[in-house]
Design an enzyme around this catalytic site. Structure first.
Site, short mmCIF file in Angstrom:
data_model
loop_
_atom_site.label_atom_id
_atom_site.label_comp_id
_atom_site.label_asym_id
_atom_site.label_seq_id
_atom_site.Cartn_x
_atom_site.Cartn_y
_atom_site.Cartn_z
N GLU A 130 4.56 -5.17 7.17
CA GLU A 130 3.72 -4.20 7.89
C GLU A 130 4.16 -4.04 9.35
O GLU A 130 4.06 -2.96 9.93
CB GLU A 130 2.25 -4.63 7.84
CG GLU A 130 1.57 -4.41 6.50
CD GLU A 130 1.67 -5.58 5.54
OE1 GLU A 130 2.56 -6.43 5.73
OE2 GLU A 130 0.85 -5.65 4.61
N GLU B 237 -0.35 -9.41 -0.82
CA GLU B 237 -1.76 -9.76 -0.62
C GLU B 237 -2.51 -9.80 -1.95
O GLU B 237 -3.35 -10.66 -2.18
CB GLU B 237 -2.39 -8.76 0.36
CG GLU B 237 -1.74 -8.89 1.73
CD GLU B 237 -2.13 -7.80 2.72
OE1 GLU B 237 -1.89 -6.61 2.42
OE2 GLU B 237 -2.69 -8.13 3.77
N GLY C 43 0.61 -5.08 0.79
CA GLY C 43 -0.55 -5.16 -0.10
C GLY C 43 -0.22 -5.79 -1.45
O GLY C 43 -1.10 -6.37 -2.09
N ALA D 119 0.87 -1.17 0.00
CA ALA D 119 0.00 0.00 0.00
C ALA D 119 0.91 1.23 0.00
O ALA D 119 2.07 1.15 0.42
CB ALA D 119 -0.88 -0.02 1.24
N1 CO8 Z 1 4.62 3.23 -0.56
C1 CO8 Z 1 5.04 4.42 -1.02
N2 CO8 Z 1 6.24 4.60 -1.62
C2 CO8 Z 1 7.03 3.53 -1.76
C3 CO8 Z 1 6.65 2.25 -1.31
C4 CO8 Z 1 5.37 2.12 -0.68
N3 CO8 Z 1 4.90 0.94 -0.24
N4 CO8 Z 1 7.64 1.37 -1.57
C5 CO8 Z 1 8.61 2.08 -2.18
N5 CO8 Z 1 8.25 3.38 -2.29
C6 CO8 Z 1 9.01 4.48 -2.92
C7 CO8 Z 1 10.18 4.91 -2.03
O1 CO8 Z 1 9.73 5.81 -1.05
C8 CO8 Z 1 11.10 5.52 -3.06
O2 CO8 Z 1 10.62 6.82 -3.35
P1 CO8 Z 1 11.69 8.04 -3.55
O3 CO8 Z 1 12.48 7.66 -4.76
O4 CO8 Z 1 10.82 9.23 -3.74
O5 CO8 Z 1 12.52 8.05 -2.32
C9 CO8 Z 1 10.88 4.67 -4.30
O6 CO8 Z 1 9.63 4.00 -4.10
C10 CO8 Z 1 11.95 3.62 -4.49
O7 CO8 Z 1 12.04 2.85 -3.29
P2 CO8 Z 1 13.40 2.66 -2.49
O8 CO8 Z 1 14.35 3.80 -2.74
O9 CO8 Z 1 13.06 2.38 -1.06
O10 CO8 Z 1 13.98 1.36 -3.20
P3 CO8 Z 1 14.97 0.28 -2.57
O11 CO8 Z 1 15.45 -0.57 -3.71
O12 CO8 Z 1 15.99 0.91 -1.71
O13 CO8 Z 1 14.03 -0.61 -1.61
C11 CO8 Z 1 12.03 -1.80 -1.04
C12 CO8 Z 1 12.98 -1.36 -2.16
C13 CO8 Z 1 12.74 -2.81 -0.13
C14 CO8 Z 1 10.82 -2.46 -1.69
C15 CO8 Z 1 11.62 -0.56 -0.21
O14 CO8 Z 1 11.15 0.43 -1.10
C16 CO8 Z 1 10.54 -0.82 0.79
O15 CO8 Z 1 10.82 -1.38 1.85
N6 CO8 Z 1 9.30 -0.39 0.50
C17 CO8 Z 1 8.19 -0.47 1.42
C18 CO8 Z 1 7.67 -1.90 1.54
C19 CO8 Z 1 6.57 -1.97 2.56
O16 CO8 Z 1 6.74 -1.68 3.73
N7 CO8 Z 1 5.38 -2.39 2.12
C20 CO8 Z 1 4.23 -2.53 2.96
C21 CO8 Z 1 3.41 -1.27 2.94
S1 CO8 Z 1 2.07 -1.29 4.10
C22 CO8 Z 1 0.92 -2.26 3.35
O17 CO8 Z 1 1.09 -2.75 2.27
C23 CO8 Z 1 -0.34 -2.45 4.11
C24 CO8 Z 1 -1.42 -3.18 3.32
C25 CO8 Z 1 -2.73 -3.15 4.06
C26 CO8 Z 1 -3.28 -1.75 4.10
C27 CO8 Z 1 -4.57 -1.68 4.81
C28 CO8 Z 1 -5.24 -0.29 4.55
C29 CO8 Z 1 -5.47 0.54 5.73
#
Ligand code: CO8
Length: 261
Positions: free
Chosen positions: A135, A115, A112, A66
């Site tokens: 998460e 999921e 997400g 998400a």
């Molecule tokens: N949301 C928003 N932006 C994101 C997300 C995300 N989930 N994942 C990556 N990005 C963005 C980064 O902020 C970055 O943006 P910017 O270039 O502006 O800094 C860009 O994408 C590239 O990402 P990274 O620089 O972090 O890339 P890396 O290669 O260093 O890392 C990863 C890749 C490991 C995938 C890392 O980006 C990461 O850990 N992302 C988040 C993963 C995460 O925590 N996902 C779970 C999110 S919560 C969720 O899914 C809940 C679902 C249920 C919701 C229920 C509703 C209420």
């Protein structure tokens, strides 16, 4: 049809849906959920689309979860609960979609994104795919069905391990756990997915719809109830033109041509 965050490409007998927000690794914001819903409506009303393939844009991610920026700004727990329920309903719709849905996971499938991948019927993974429920690292829990679908697929202890640690699952491990049905090279992933889609597009559509329903509904019921359900669906599908076509084609030693009727 044109959308901001997804693309839908029609092929012969099937369609490719790409989540397309590459700057944020295809993270799912509300707008993307809304567009996914619209794309599903479109696919469901197109009789000539018999299989749907879902993938992520770019080489790095399927869907990285998400959209955390959006999640951070949700003003109340009531609103968070509503959004979770909305995403769950969308993914359940995918699980119950009347045609097979192939998830072609090309990179990170986190939160997400994992999921979403778990709501499909068949999962093809690139060697670069990484699955996970991170998460817990954000102080929340998987809210789009992850705690339930993963536990039902791999068992409670393994699901707890991954949801509690947030550790990522490699493509090879996903294959071993039954999350992925096949692992392939990144270059080959979409070719394999399109071959599989073409193959399924030749099968009897009504039979495929009821196979999905029998497995989805039956595995949530006790065996006796599930077997009754299977027999009743057998009766329904027996009543189709495609059943006559399939059996005639076999007896006449030719390829069947199914019309979905
Ligand atoms: N949301 C928003 N932006 C994101 C997300 C995300 N989930 N994942 C990556 N990005 C963005 C980064 O902020 C970055 O943006 P910017 O270039 O502006 O800094 C860009 O994408 C590239 O990402 P990274 O620089 O972090 O890339 P890396 O290669 O260093 O890392 C990863 C890749 C490991 C995938 C890392 O980006 C990461 O850990 N992302 C988040 C993963 C995460 O925590 N996902 C779970 C999110 S919560 C969720 O899914 C809940 C679902 C249920 C919701 C229920 C509703 C209420």
């Amino acid at each position: 049809m044109e959308w901001e965050n997804i693309q839908l490409k029609r092929e012969k007998g099937w369609a490719l849906l790409t989540i397309h927000r590459p700057k944020v690794l295809n993270a799912l914001n509300r707008e993307t959920l809304e567009e996914l819903e619209q794309a599903l409506n479109h696919v469901e009303s197109s009789d000539d689309i018999r299989v749907l393939v879902v993938t992520g844009a770019g080489e790095k991610a399927f869907v990285a979860g998400a959209d955390i920026k959006e999640l951070r700004q949700i003003p109340s727990s009531g609103e968070a609960e509503r959004l979770a329920a909305r995403g769950q309903a969308l993914f359940t719709r995918i699980e119950e979609f009347p045609i097979p849905v192939i998830m072609a996971v090309n990179g990170f499938a986190l939160g997400g994104g994992f999921e979403l991948a778990l709501s499909g019927d068949i999962l093809l993974a690139s060697e670069k795919a990484r699955f996970g429920l991170p998460e817990v690292n954000l102080g929340v829990l998987p809210g789009y069905g992850g705690t339930q679908r993963l536990a039902r697929l791999v068992g409670k202890p393994t699901a707890k391990y991954y949801a509690l640690t947030g550790d990522m699952i490699s493509a090879e491990e996903a294959l071993r756990l039954g999350i992925a049905q096949k692992v392939t090279t990144p270059d080959q992933l979409l070719t394999d997915a399109s071959r599989l889609a073409e193959k399924l597009a030749q099968k009897a559509p009504v039979a495929m719809r009821y196979i999905k329903q029998a497995i989805n509904q039956g595995t949530d019921a006790d065996l006796k109830t599930a077997l009754r359900l299977e027999a009743s669906y057998f009766g329904v599908v027996f009543n189709t033109e495609d059943r006559l076509e399939g059996m005639d084609a076999f007896l006449e030693k030719r390829e069947a041509s199914f019309r979905g009727k």
